[in-house]
Design an enzyme around this catalytic site. Structure first.
Site: not given
Ligand code: PMP
Length: 273
Positions: A31, A141
């Site tokens: 996602y 992700k």
């Molecule tokens: N690490 C994890 C495990 C996350 O779930 C997220 C945010 N969804 C992030 C880091 C931060 O990523 P981003 O700045 O792209 O939202």
């Protein structure tokens, strides 16, 4: 709430996804979460590139060419009726008989929706440290978020907002964020690798530091350094840069958002593209 499913925009209540979808049965999907500021997706290309990377690493074929993804995102923004929606995109390996391994010809399922932006973390948050119980491909992700859910429940039980995850006594990331520390006016954040997600906001903070002349090291950060830091920040697309004011019940710095945080957080919106 507006949604998108396999080629159609529709209300989320009208969205029908098969219980045999591998996202539902196996958490077999990836996602992306993208904020929208002033009608424009924040760092669109970086998010779409990361989605493509997650799909490739999960060995799921990317169902759409770049222009189709743009149509989905723009279509959702247009229909959302919100000034600053958050866009959620999910791709699973598709609908197939319940077997761990399937032939590669299932069509991936694409689901997307808009969500209102959260506003739960502005004035400084409490965090706890916790052993990182996740797998060793945190660079993907993945929608398989059970460990993250349990870790965030643990944080909540301690009246904290986030769990900062440690591996071998070193910081990996937050359960839903990346971690920065500031010590002596210099920032440090753990380097990219399979132990953490390459956060888009993390990347923006690193760029901002370079332009503002603030040192920012991508290196191992120990639990001891975390505990002694002047400032701790958590970064994520939906919350921006969040200052941690207590860690495991102890004050971080002066126990309030620090000056470096204020400087970076005030101009984050200028770094949209
Ligand atoms: N690490 C994890 C495990 C996350 O779930 C997220 C945010 N969804 C992030 C880091 C931060 O990523 P981003 O700045 O792209 O939202």
């Amino acid at each position: 709430m507006t949604a998108y499913h396999d080629g159609r925009f529709l209300e989320i209540e009208d969205c029908c996804i098969s219980p045999l979808d591998r996202g539902f049965l196996f958490g077999d999907g990836v996602y992306e979460v993208m904020p929208v500021w002033g009608g424009r997706p924040f760092r669109y290309q970086a998010h779409i590139n990361r989605l493509a990377r997650s799909l490739e690493r999960a060995e799921i074929k990317d169902p759409y060419p770049p222009e189709r993804w743009r149509e989905v995102v723009d279509g959702l923004i247009e229909r959302s009726g919100l000034p600053s929606p958050v866009i959620y995109l999910q791709v699973t390996r598709g609908v197939a008989p319940r077997e761990h391994v399937i032939d590669d010809d299932a069509a991936p399922t694409v689901f997307a929706m808009t969500m209102p932006p959260p506003n739960d973390a502005a004035a400084g948050v409490a965090a706890i440290t916790a052993e990182d119980t996740r797998w060793s491909r945190c660079d993907i992700k993945s929608v398989s978020l059970l460990p993250n859910v349990l870790l965030r429940r643990r944080a909540r039980d301690y009246r904290a907002w986030e769990a900062i995850l440690l591996r071998d006594n070193c910081v990996a990331e937050g359960a839903a964020s990346n971690v920065f520390i500031a010590a002596g006016g210099v920032l440090a954040t753990p380097p990219e690798g399979p132990q953490l997600l390459s956060g888009i906001t993390r990347g923006v903070v690193i760029e901002m530091a370079a332009v503002c002349g603030v040192g920012c090291e991508q290196r191992t950060v120990t639990a001891a350094e975390l505990a002694a830091a002047d400032e701790i920040w958590l970064t994520s697309s939906t919350r921006g840069i969040v200052p941690v004011i207590t860690l495991d019940g102890n004050r971080v710095g002066a126990g309030e958002p620090g000056p470096l945080w204020k400087r970076f957080s005030d101009c984050l919106a200028d770094w949209c593209e």
